[in-house]
Design a protein around this motif. Structure first.
Motif, PDB file in Angstrom:
ATOM      1  N   PRO A 176       0.791  -1.229   0.000  1.00  0.00           N
ATOM      2  CA  PRO A 176       0.000   0.000   0.000  1.00  0.00           C
ATOM      3  C   PRO A 176       0.824   1.280   0.000  1.00  0.00           C
ATOM      4  O   PRO A 176       0.411   2.286  -0.602  1.00  0.00           O
ATOM      5  N   GLU A 177       1.980   1.237   0.645  1.00  0.00           N
ATOM      6  CA  GLU A 177       2.787   2.450   0.727  1.00  0.00           C
ATOM      7  C   GLU A 177       3.291   2.902  -0.645  1.00  0.00           C
ATOM      8  O   GLU A 177       3.662   4.070  -0.829  1.00  0.00           O
ATOM      9  N   TYR A 204      -7.064  -3.747   1.709  1.00  0.00           N
ATOM     10  CA  TYR A 204      -6.978  -2.656   2.673  1.00  0.00           C
ATOM     11  C   TYR A 204      -7.904  -2.874   3.860  1.00  0.00           C
ATOM     12  O   TYR A 204      -8.904  -3.595   3.767  1.00  0.00           O
ATOM     13  N   ASP A 205      -7.596  -2.196   4.964  1.00  0.00           N
ATOM     14  CA  ASP A 205      -8.602  -2.056   6.015  1.00  0.00           C
ATOM     15  C   ASP A 205      -9.399  -0.784   5.730  1.00  0.00           C
ATOM     16  O   ASP A 205      -9.092  -0.036   4.792  1.00  0.00           O
ATOM     17  N   LYS A 207      -9.918   2.274   7.179  1.00  0.00           N
ATOM     18  CA  LYS A 207      -9.294   3.599   7.248  1.00  0.00           C
ATOM     19  C   LYS A 207      -8.209   3.746   6.187  1.00  0.00           C
ATOM     20  O   LYS A 207      -8.055   4.816   5.584  1.00  0.00           O
ATOM     21  N   GLN A 208      -7.471   2.684   5.969  1.00  0.00           N
ATOM     22  CA  GLN A 208      -6.433   2.697   4.934  1.00  0.00           C
ATOM     23  C   GLN A 208      -7.061   2.926   3.558  1.00  0.00           C
ATOM     24  O   GLN A 208      -6.543   3.706   2.742  1.00  0.00           O
TER      25      GLN A 208
END
Length: 370
Positions: A176-177, A204-205, A207-208
Motif C-alpha cells: 500500500p505504501e 486494505y482495512d 481507514k487505509q
C-alpha cells in the motif's frame, strides 16, 4: 406420460463432456491478496441433435469430476430447451455436496453451455435469443498486476492506450505504501484521456482504504474495486459513503442472494457479477434483474466471451471487464472470441450461440487431468 419428462418429443441432450486445461501466464502475476502462475479452465460441451454448446469456468480441476460423476447424469436425456428446469435441478442436487464454490462453478459452466446449445439449435446468436438492449458494450482493459515492474506497468498502459481502450484497471494493495506512486505512473502513461480504475482485491482495512481513496481521486481515478474484503458489507458501505470514487464489488458471489445482500446493504455503486461463478448465465441474468430493481449499474467480471451476449441484453449494464489473462486464454482455446474495437465489444451476429468453438487440437497442449 403426458407432460412428463419421458415424453418422446423435443430435442434431448445426448452428451455432456468436461475437459480441463491449464494455461500458464506470460510471467508470474499477483494482485493485492493473491499470486498465480496459470489459470485452470474447465470447459463443458453439451451436445444435442448434432449441435454442440460450449461453456467454461476458471476453477479447480475437481469441478470436472463433479460434472462427470454427479451433474452430467442429471442433464443427459433432458430436453435441451428446458434450461431453467435443468438449472433448478442441478442447484438442488448439490445441497449436500456444498453448493457454493466448486459446485457453483461447475453448474455455471454447464448452464453457459446449455444456453449456447439452445441458441445454436435455434440458429440464433445468443443475444437474439435473450433479446438485445444494445448492439455493443463498453469494456475496460484489465491488468496492471502488482507483480509488474514500473517499466512493465508503463509499457502495458501504453499498449492498452494504443488499442483504443477508454478505461483501464490496475491492481493495488500488495504494498500500500507504494500504491500512489504506481497509480501516478500509469496515469502519466495513459494521459488525461482514458478513465483509470483500481482494484485492491480486499487488501486494505477501512481507514487505509479511505486514506488511499483520496489520493487516488486526486490522480483522476474514478473506480475503487473491493477496497476491503467483499465479505465485509459494512466496511464496503463505510468506504462508499466517504469517498468520491465509485465502489465496485460482487465478483465472488455464487448466487443472486449474495448480490441481493450487497444491494440491500447499500455497499456498492457498481455491482459486479461473474457468470462463471454465480450459476451461469441464468444466475447472471437474475443478478442483472436485481441490480435493475435497486437502480444500480452492472458490470461483468472477467471471461469476456462468456459475458458479451448477456451484457448486451442486461438492463443497466455499464461495462465489461476485458481481463488480460482470460482474453488471452480465450484466444488460445477457442475460435470466435471477438476483439475490442475502440474500447467496445460487439457480438458477431453471423455466428450462432456465443460464437465460440473449442480448438480441440490446439487446446491439447494445455490439457491436464481432472
Amino acid at each position: 406420460m403426458a407432460g412428463g419428462r419421458d415424453r418422446p418429443t423435443g430435442i434431448r441432450v445426448a452428451r455432456l463432456e468436461a475437459m480441463v486445461y491449464r494455461v500458464p501466464t506470460e510471467r508470474p502475476e499477483s494482485d493485492g491478496t493473491f499470486a498465480w502462475e496459470g489459470t485452470t479452465v474447465v470447459v463443458v460441451e453439451a451436445t444435442a441433435a448434432d449441435r454442440r454448446g460450449v461453456g467454461y469456468a476458471c476453477t479447480d480441476a475437481s469441478a470436472a469430476r463433479l460434472i462427470r460423476e454427479w451433474l452430467a447424469p442429471r442433464v443427459v436425456g433432458r430436453e435441451a430447451f428446458d434450461v431453467p428446469a435443468i438449472w433448478e435441478d442441478l442447484v438442488a442436487s448439490v445441497r449436500n455436496v456444498g453448493r457454493a464454490g466448486i459446485a457453483s462453478s461447475a453448474i455455471s459452466a454447464i448452464d453457459v453451455a446449455l444456453w449456447d446449445l439452445k441458441a445454436r439449435l435455434l440458429g440464433l446468436p445468443l443475444v437474439r435469443l435473450l433479446g438485445a438492449r444494445r448492439e455493443q458494450v463498453a469494456c475496460y482493459a484489465s491488468g496492471g498486476f502488482t507483480s509488474e515492474t514500473p517499466a512493465e506497468l508503463h509499457a502495458g498502459a501504453e499498449a492498452w492506450l494504443r488499442r483504443g481502450f477508454r478505461a483501464v484497471k490496475m491492481k493495488v494493495g500488495r504494498e500500500p505504501e507504494g500504491d500512489l506512486a504506481r497509480v501516478r505512473l500509469v496515469r502519466r502513461a495513459l494521459g488525461s484521456g482514458p478513465a483509470l480504475y483500481v482494484d485492491a482485491n480486499g487488501a486494505y482495512d477501512r481507514k487505509q482504504a479511505l486514506l488511499l481513496a483520496d489520493g487516488f481521486a486526486e490522480l483522476g481515478v474514478t473506480w475503487l474495486e473491493e477496497p476491503v474484503s467483499s465479505d465485509d458489507l459494512a466496511g464496503l458501505r463505510f468506504v462508499r459513503e466517504r469517498t468520491r470514487l465509485a465502489v465496485a464489488a460482487g465478483e465472488y458471489g455464487t448466487d443472486a442472494r449474495y448480490h441481493r445482500g450487497l444491494l440491500e446493504a447499500q455497499a456498492v455503486d457498481v455491482l459486479q457479477v461473474d457468470a462463471t461463478r454465480c450459476l451461469g448465465l441464468s444466475g447472471f441474468l437474475a443478478a442483472a434483474a436485481l441490480a435493475d430493481v435497486f437502480s444500480i449499474p452492472l458490470s461483468s467480471h472477467t471471461a469476456p466471451a462468456i459475458h458479451l451476449h448477456a451484457a448486451c441484453a442486461a438492463p443497466r449494464f455499464l461495462t465489461l471487464e476485458y481481463f488480460h489473462d482470460h482474453a488471452r486464454l480465450e484466444r488460445f482455446l477457442f475460435d470466435g472470441a471477438v476483439e475490442p474495437v475502440e474500447g467496445s465489444l460487439r457480438p458477431d451476429l453471423e455466428l450462432p450461440g456465443l460464437g465460440l468453438e473449442l480448438k480441440r487440437r490446439e487446446a491439447e497442449r494445455y490439457s491436464i487431468r481432472g
